[in-house]
Design an enzyme around this catalytic site. Structure first.
Site, mmCIF file in Angstrom:
data_model
loop_
_atom_site.group_PDB
_atom_site.id
_atom_site.type_symbol
_atom_site.label_atom_id
_atom_site.label_comp_id
_atom_site.label_asym_id
_atom_site.label_seq_id
_atom_site.Cartn_x
_atom_site.Cartn_y
_atom_site.Cartn_z
ATOM 1 N N ASP A 107 0.840 -1.191 0.000
ATOM 2 C CA ASP A 107 0.000 0.000 0.000
ATOM 3 C C ASP A 107 0.878 1.245 0.000
ATOM 4 O OD1 ASP A 107 -2.366 1.766 0.622
ATOM 5 O OD2 ASP A 107 -3.324 -0.170 0.942
ATOM 6 N N HIS A 111 -3.963 5.948 3.096
ATOM 7 C CA HIS A 111 -4.614 4.711 2.647
ATOM 8 C C HIS A 111 -3.957 3.466 3.270
ATOM 9 C CE1 HIS A 111 -5.882 1.607 -0.286
ATOM 10 N NE2 HIS A 111 -6.871 2.409 -0.622
ATOM 11 N N SER A 140 -11.048 -1.293 -1.362
ATOM 12 C CA SER A 140 -9.784 -1.200 -0.622
ATOM 13 C C SER A 140 -9.981 -1.479 0.858
ATOM 14 C CB SER A 140 -9.200 0.214 -0.729
ATOM 15 O OG SER A 140 -8.384 0.364 -1.841
#
Length: 766
Positions: free
Chosen positions: A130, A209, A542
């Site tokens: 990520d 994220h 996600s």
């Protein structure tokens, strides 16, 4: 034959490029490692002696993939491809991220079931690919954790604002991969390489994220957690004691490059991770063939070594055939909404109240009514979308502005309204988004509404020049019914590469998920958002993917001998199909009952997955047989599997891959009766002496027979096979809107229900 076609196709493609293009680009080169001449000590020496200069090589791959990535012109790439030891070459591509109550919602409770029996996954290492991690968060504390698992062989790479002390017994390792990204930057890609004014050249997370997905999978208990008062309570990951290994492959505002992703797979497998979580995909709902897809190739190398890989399905729903990450060895996860929401109401001057959602946490409007305006009435598209510099301050000052969703980030529309002097925003879905809503931490009072509500507000504004409105924010509401529902953005089947394999595999919580956040940006991610928040609420597949990664960590901890396919099977065959009103799960976008093209096998149900009863297992040979069935040649298959293979003289059936779901395809032009027979093998992982009987729910208008109808297991008999025959009468078969009909096959022993979805569809023959 397939490999010859592949080679000719690649050469032709490269030569076509040559005439028009002499730009240096990153190519990923797949080498037959067995053909290395003995005179070279290492593959690197061979590559730099025969194929390219040492200065052009970015990564050397030797674990999940044999080969290298290098900066080459198309002429050089074509020349390299002529070498007999080169299996394939493909251009580096940029990919995108598939951008507190969810563990309870999955059926996880303290000291009961999966959490207690697996010691919360404490010996399992989850590798997260990520944007990195913000290590100081409470979610990543190593308080009271045991020593780092002995099988960990990785490292803690240091860099900008990231030292060895940022790793601990929770974050056992961290690496970053930037060579592919930087190479693209220098040659016409993202200008200027890594922008160190907004990025850290280290595993530290500048985007948020990665911190969010890592804490969703394996965050520790964090008490008094919330995002500016929303979703307050205890935040915890699905596997709170699992360890994290961080692989930063994505960079703020710049995506993630294949060459770096492949290098991360190589490193993670060597480092000793048990689970890989990758919330990244090709975007645009387009999937490459497996031999040109580094996520599929890297994941195969991981799965073949016993590592479970979870991937996100993509956010291009509710369009059909939008699902990505399609390889059968990947577990592909769509998104569902949980039973928590953040309601807000738009109240019009005629007294009408229209419901929406918002995470706005600033000064409320306190019931004050403001004039309402829809800039889109001018017919200018950019104004209707509230794009940068599209609004006239004289028109919108002091008003609540209606903005259409699309083309720019939802939160940035609010910023445009704020800059133009607007006091609030109503964000209206278009028809394609339907009634699917996600909360955003807006910088001005704002509320998202569905397509029907948006149309009603616009028509009221158009017919009443003096129309006014206000927005009332109602905070956090739990116990929402119905839930789960399939999120409207969650990518849908059928599988666009091989419809014989049902994708997505399942769905998991992915709407309005609270998890840890970076300090580098505010909760909206906008440069102008200076707020600091320990947690943030995000939506996307996600967010769903790490729920399944955490679930796999718990299952791996409880059943160390289970293969990735067995874990996937347990998760799929126990998935739930009903919502909390005990009715069939709905599709958020249509409000109709959802189908396996929306949710795969169903919604993740962890308590049941712990004790699955039977599993559908798969080995290397099964995947090779599948690749032969879809007419990949031996050399093409070797690109994926690393080792040379021979396909059997009699072509296998792709549908006979021992998958936990069944897709029966019939040619659309046929008439009369047609039938197909499939074979499946189940392994008993429950009590040794068990008897299972079949329960068939045939799709409407389809005849399904299963032989034998009873499976008797004993101490000596752990594996048993069965045949499924599906018969259709094409003259009387009525498909639903998605071109299929749905049923199921379940094996029942009084305690377990081992359920496989059955999808029957008609396709134009290729």
């Amino acid at each position: 034959m397939g490999s010859l076609h592949l080679h000719l196709f690649l050469l032709l493609a490269l030569f076509t490029q040559i005439s028009a293009d002499q730009t240096v680009k990153t190519y990923i080169i797949r080498v037959d490692s067995t053909s290395k001449p003995f005179v070279f000590l290492t593959h690197y020496h061979w590559y730099t002696a025969e194929f390219t200069e040492p200065t052009t090589i970015l990564h050397v791959y030797d674990t999940v993939f044999h080969g290298f990535s290098a900066l080459l012109t198309p002429v050089q790439a074509a020349s390299v491809l002529k070498h007999p030891s080169i299996l394939t070459a493909f251009e580096d591509r940029r990919r995108e991220l598939h951008t507190t109550r969810s563990p309870q919602f999955l059926g996880l409770r303290n000291q009961r079931g999966l959490w207690s029996e697996s010691d919360y996954g404490s010996d399992v290492i989850v590798g997260v690919f990520d944007t990195g991690i913000w290590p100081e968060r409470r979610s990543f504390s190593d308080l009271n954790l045991g020593p780092v698992p002995k099988h960990w062989r990785g490292t803690c790479e240091t860099g900008v604002k990231f030292t060895r002390s940022n790793c601990n017994r929770k974050i056992v390792g961290a690496r970053y991969f930037s060579k592919g990204h930087q190479a693209a930057s220098g040659f016409g890609g993202i200008v200027g390489g890594i922008n160190e004014t907004i990025e850290f050249k280290s595993p530290r997370d500048a985007d948020g994220h990665g911190t969010h997905t890592a804490s969703t999978a394996a965050g520790r208990y964090a008490f008094k957690a919330s995002m500016e008062g929303y979703a307050s309570g205890i935040a915890k990951g699905v596997a709170p004691k699992a360890r994290l290994a961080v692989y930063k492959v994505c960079w703020k505002n710049a995506g993630c490059f294949d060459s770096d992703i492949l290098a991360a797979f190589d490193a993670a497998v060597n480092d000793g991770v048990d689970v890989i979580s990758i919330s990244i995909g090709g975007g645009e709902g387009i999937s490459s063939p497996y031999y040109l897809d580094p996520i599929a190739i890297g994941a195969y190398g991981a799965v073949s070594r016993g590592i479970f890989v979870a991937s996100s399905a993509g956010n291009d729903g509710p369009n059909g055939m939008s699902v990505t990450n399609l390889a059968p060895w990947l577990t592909t996860v769509g998104a569902g909404a949980i039973d928590r929401n953040f309601p807000a109401d738009v109240i019009l001057s005629n007294g009408k109240k229209l419901s929406g959602v918002s995470l706005y946490a600033g000064v409320p409007l306190n019931g004050k009514m403001y004039p309402l305006i829809y800039p889109g009435k001018s017919g200018v598209l950019s104004a209707s979308l509230c794009m940068e510099n599209s609004l006239d301050p004289n028109e919108v000052r002091g008003k609540i502005v209606i903005c259409d969703r699309g083309s720019s980030p939802r939160v940035s529309k609010g910023l445009v309204v704020k800059k133009a002097g607007g006091v609030g925003m109503i964000l209206a879905n278009g028809v394609s988004n339907g009634e699917g809503l996600v909360g955003d931490a807006h910088l001005i009072p704002a509320c998202a509404v569905g397509s029907a509500e948006g149309d009603e507000i616009k028509s009221y504004s158009a017919s009443n020049p003096t129309a006014t409105a206000t927005i009332n924010f109602r905070g956090t509401v739990i116990g929402i019914r119905p839930a789960p529902v399939v999120a409207s953005f969650s990518a849908r089947g059928p599988n666009g590469l091989n419809p014989e394999i049902l994708k997505p595999d399942l769905i998991a919580p992915g709407v309005n998920i609270l998890a840890a956040w970076t300090d580098a940006v505010g909760p909206t991610g906008l440069d102008s958002d200076t707020r600091k928040s320990e947690f943030n609420i995000l939506s996307g597949t996600s967010m769903a993917c790490p729920h399944v990664s955490g679930a796999a960590a718990l299952l791996k901890s409880a059943h160390p001998d289970w293969s990735p396919a067995a874990i996937k099977s347990a998760i799929m065959t126990t998935a739930s199909l009903i919502d909390n009103t005990l009715n069939p799960m709905l599709d958020e976008s249509s409000k109709k009952p959802a189908t396996p093209f929306d949710f795969g096998a169903g919604h993740l149900n962890l308590d049941l997955a712990m004790d699955a009863g039977l599993v559908y297992d798969l080995k290397h040979e099964d995947y090779v047989s599948f690749l032969c069935a879809i007419e990949y040649g031996p050399k093409t298959i070797q690109v994926i599997t690393r080792s040379p293979v021979n396909c059997p003289a009699r072509k296998p059936m792709a549908e006979n891959l021992n998958y936990p779901s069944i897709s029966a395809l019939f040619p659309s032009g046929s008439t009369g009766f047609s039938s197909k027979t499939f074979f499946r093998m189940v392994t008993n992982v429950g009590e040794a002496n068990s008897v299972y009987r079949v329960k068939v729910e045939p799709p409407k208008g389809v005849v399904v027979s299963v032989k034998p109808g009873k499976l008797v297991f004993s101490e000596r008999v752990r594996k048993l096979g069965y045949y499924v025959t599906v018969t259709v009468d094409s003259n009387n078969l009525v498909m639903d809107d998605s071109g299929a009909v749905y049923g199921s096959i379940s094996w029942v022993d009084g305690k377990h229900v081992v359920r496989s979805p059955l999808v029957v569809t008609q396709l134009e023959p290729l």
